[in-house]
Design a protein around this motif. Sequence first.
Motif, PDB file in Angstrom:
ATOM      1  N   UNK A  57       0.859  -1.184   0.000  1.00 49.51           N
ATOM      2  CA  UNK A  57       0.000   0.000   0.000  1.00 49.51           C
ATOM      3  C   UNK A  57       0.895   1.234   0.000  1.00 49.51           C
ATOM      4  N   UNK A  58       0.763   2.080  -1.025  1.00 46.42           N
ATOM      5  CA  UNK A  58       1.577   3.283  -1.154  1.00 46.42           C
ATOM      6  C   UNK A  58       0.723   4.496  -0.787  1.00 46.42           C
ATOM      7  N   UNK A  59       1.167   5.258   0.186  1.00 46.87           N
ATOM      8  CA  UNK A  59       0.420   6.426   0.654  1.00 46.87           C
ATOM      9  C   UNK A  59       1.135   7.698   0.214  1.00 46.87           C
ATOM     10  N   UNK A  60       0.527   8.385  -0.735  1.00 46.95           N
ATOM     11  CA  UNK A  60       1.141   9.567  -1.329  1.00 46.95           C
ATOM     12  C   UNK A  60       1.673   9.215  -2.705  1.00 46.95           C
ATOM     13  N   UNK A  81      -1.798  -1.289  -3.993  1.00 46.94           N
ATOM     14  CA  UNK A  81      -2.854  -0.277  -3.920  1.00 46.94           C
ATOM     15  C   UNK A  81      -2.196   1.022  -3.491  1.00 46.94           C
ATOM     16  N   UNK A  82      -2.877   2.138  -3.756  1.00 42.71           N
ATOM     17  CA  UNK A  82      -2.280   3.437  -3.429  1.00 42.71           C
ATOM     18  C   UNK A  82      -3.368   4.475  -3.190  1.00 42.71           C
ATOM     19  N   UNK A  83      -3.001   5.508  -2.434  1.00 42.69           N
ATOM     20  CA  UNK A  83      -3.949   6.588  -2.144  1.00 42.69           C
ATOM     21  C   UNK A  83      -3.247   7.931  -2.156  1.00 42.69           C
ATOM     22  N   UNK A 141      -4.986  -2.822   7.617  1.00 44.27           N
ATOM     23  CA  UNK A 141      -4.916  -4.075   8.381  1.00 44.27           C
ATOM     24  C   UNK A 141      -4.673  -5.280   7.484  1.00 44.27           C
ATOM     25  N   UNK A 142      -4.973  -5.143   6.199  1.00 42.29           N
ATOM     26  CA  UNK A 142      -4.809  -6.255   5.259  1.00 42.29           C
ATOM     27  C   UNK A 142      -3.475  -6.214   4.524  1.00 42.29           C
ATOM     28  N   UNK A 143      -2.647  -5.204   4.802  1.00 46.77           N
ATOM     29  CA  UNK A 143      -1.431  -5.001   4.016  1.00 46.77           C
ATOM     30  C   UNK A 143      -0.199  -5.627   4.666  1.00 46.77           C
ATOM     31  N   UNK A 144       0.740  -6.020   3.810  1.00 46.78           N
ATOM     32  CA  UNK A 144       2.021  -6.557   4.268  1.00 46.78           C
ATOM     33  C   UNK A 144       3.112  -5.489   4.261  1.00 46.78           C
ATOM     34  N   UNK A 145       3.047  -4.615   3.268  1.00 48.06           N
ATOM     35  CA  UNK A 145       4.037  -3.550   3.095  1.00 48.06           C
ATOM     36  C   UNK A 145       3.305  -2.224   2.948  1.00 48.06           C
ATOM     37  N   UNK A 146       3.740  -1.203   3.678  1.00 46.81           N
ATOM     38  CA  UNK A 146       3.187   0.142   3.517  1.00 46.81           C
ATOM     39  C   UNK A 146       4.346   1.108   3.321  1.00 46.81           C
ATOM     40  N   UNK A 147       4.245   1.936   2.277  1.00 46.63           N
ATOM     41  CA  UNK A 147       5.245   2.968   2.013  1.00 46.63           C
ATOM     42  C   UNK A 147       4.544   4.317   2.130  1.00 46.63           C
ATOM     43  N   UNK A 148       5.018   5.182   3.019  1.00 48.79           N
ATOM     44  CA  UNK A 148       4.422   6.511   3.159  1.00 48.79           C
ATOM     45  C   UNK A 148       5.373   7.559   2.580  1.00 48.79           C
ATOM     46  N   UNK A 149       4.815   8.504   1.803  1.00 48.69           N
ATOM     47  CA  UNK A 149       5.654   9.460   1.081  1.00 48.69           C
ATOM     48  C   UNK A 149       5.167  10.898   1.205  1.00 48.69           C
ATOM     49  N   UNK A 150       4.217  11.170   2.080  1.00 48.65           N
ATOM     50  CA  UNK A 150       3.543  12.470   2.083  1.00 48.65           C
ATOM     51  C   UNK A 150       4.382  13.571   2.727  1.00 48.65           C
ATOM     52  N   UNK A 151       4.583  14.649   1.979  1.00 45.95           N
ATOM     53  CA  UNK A 151       5.305  15.820   2.466  1.00 45.95           C
ATOM     54  C   UNK A 151       4.551  17.088   2.080  1.00 45.95           C
TER      55      UNK A 151
END
Length: 376
Positions: free
Chosen positions: A173-176, A196-198, A253-263
Motif C-alpha cells: 500500500x503506497x500512501x502519497x 494499492x495506493x492513495x 490491516x490487510x497489508x504486508x508492506x506500507x510505504x508513506x511518502x507524504x510531504x
Amino acid sequence: MKLAVVRERAPGETRVAATPETVKKFIALGASVAVEPGAGAAASIADADYAAAGAELAASAVAGANIILGVQGPDPAALAAAAPGAWVVAGLDPFGQGPGGGRARVDAYAAAGLEALAMEFMPRITRAQSMDILSSQSNLAGYKAVIEASNLYGRAFPMMMTAAGTISAAKAFIMGVGVAGLQAIATARRLGAQVSATDVRSATREQIISLGAKPIFVETVAGIEGEGAGGYATEMSEEYQKAQAELVSSHIAKQDIVITTALIPGRAAPRLISDAQIASMKPGSVIFDLAVAQGGNVEGSVPDQVVERHGVKILGYSNTPAKLPADASALFARNLYNFLAAFWDKEQGKPVLDEEIGGAIRLTQGGKVVNPRLLG
C-alpha cells in the motif's frame, strides 16, 4: 568563470554535485572546474576520473570560485575565499527540515555576500523538469524504499506456485502518489506485489491505475481536484483527515508492506498512520516512512532505525537517495548542469538567470534575504 565542486561534510551524505560527465560539459561551455579531493569517493568516483575529465584537483577548490556546487549547502565559513557575490548552487533546505539546513545558514550566506540558489525551490514547470533535484532524487527514494522494505519483510513478494504449495503475493500500500510514490508503485509491481495506493489529489487516480495498482480514495469528502499548489499536496480539512483515517484503518490491516511518502513543503510531514493502525496490521508487516526526516508520517518512526511496534517493523532513512550514491549523484549532477547550461550566455561567459526561475530559487542577493517564501 570558475566552478568549484566541494566535498560533502554532512553526516551520511554520500553524493557529489558533479561527475566527470558534467565536468566535461561545463568545460565545453568555457568554464574552469576545480574539485576538492575526495569529493566523489563515496559515490565511487576517483579523483583521477575528475582529472581525466579536465578538472583541477585542489584542497582550496573554492578559492576565487564564481559558482560553488554542492548537494547540501556548504558551511558559509568555508566559502570565505570565493569570489565576491559567488553563487552557491545546492539543496539548501532553507526551512530547516534536514541536516545542514535552516534559516540561520541562509542568513549567513546573505551576510557573506553570497547569492544562494536553492535547487529544491525549482518551479514545477515544463522547461524546468530536467533541473528538478526533488524529482530525480525522489524517484530513486521511492525505488529504494520498496527494496529496503522487501529486505525487512522476510517473505517473497510475488505469488509463487511450487510443488509444495502456493505462496500468496505480498500486498503493498503506497500512501502519497508524487514522484516517490509513483516509483514505489512501479517497483512493488515489478517485484510481483499486489499494489494499492492513495492520495488526496484526484488527478493521481488515473496515474495509479496506469501503473496497474488499485486506487484507494475517500469518496465521501472532496479532496484536491487536479493537482495541489506547484504539483504538491496541501494540508487537508479536519473532515477529510477523519474520513481518510477511517479508510486507511480498514485497508491497512490487510497489508504486508506500507510505504508513506507524504510531504508538505515548509511544514512538518502529515501524520498518516497512528499506533492503533499499526497494531491492526499483521505481525511481520513492514512500514517504510520516507518522510521520517521531516517528522514522519508514521507514529513512532525514528530516522535510520528499525523500530518494532506490535510486531510490525518500521524503517525510514534521513537521507534515502544517499543510499544509492552513484546513481543519485549522476542524476543530481545532471540537474545542476541542465540548470546552469540553460542560462549560459556565451558572450558573457556565465549563466544569466531570468526572473521566472531565478526569482523562484534565489534566496539571497546583495547581502539580503530576498526570496518571498522566506520573507512572508
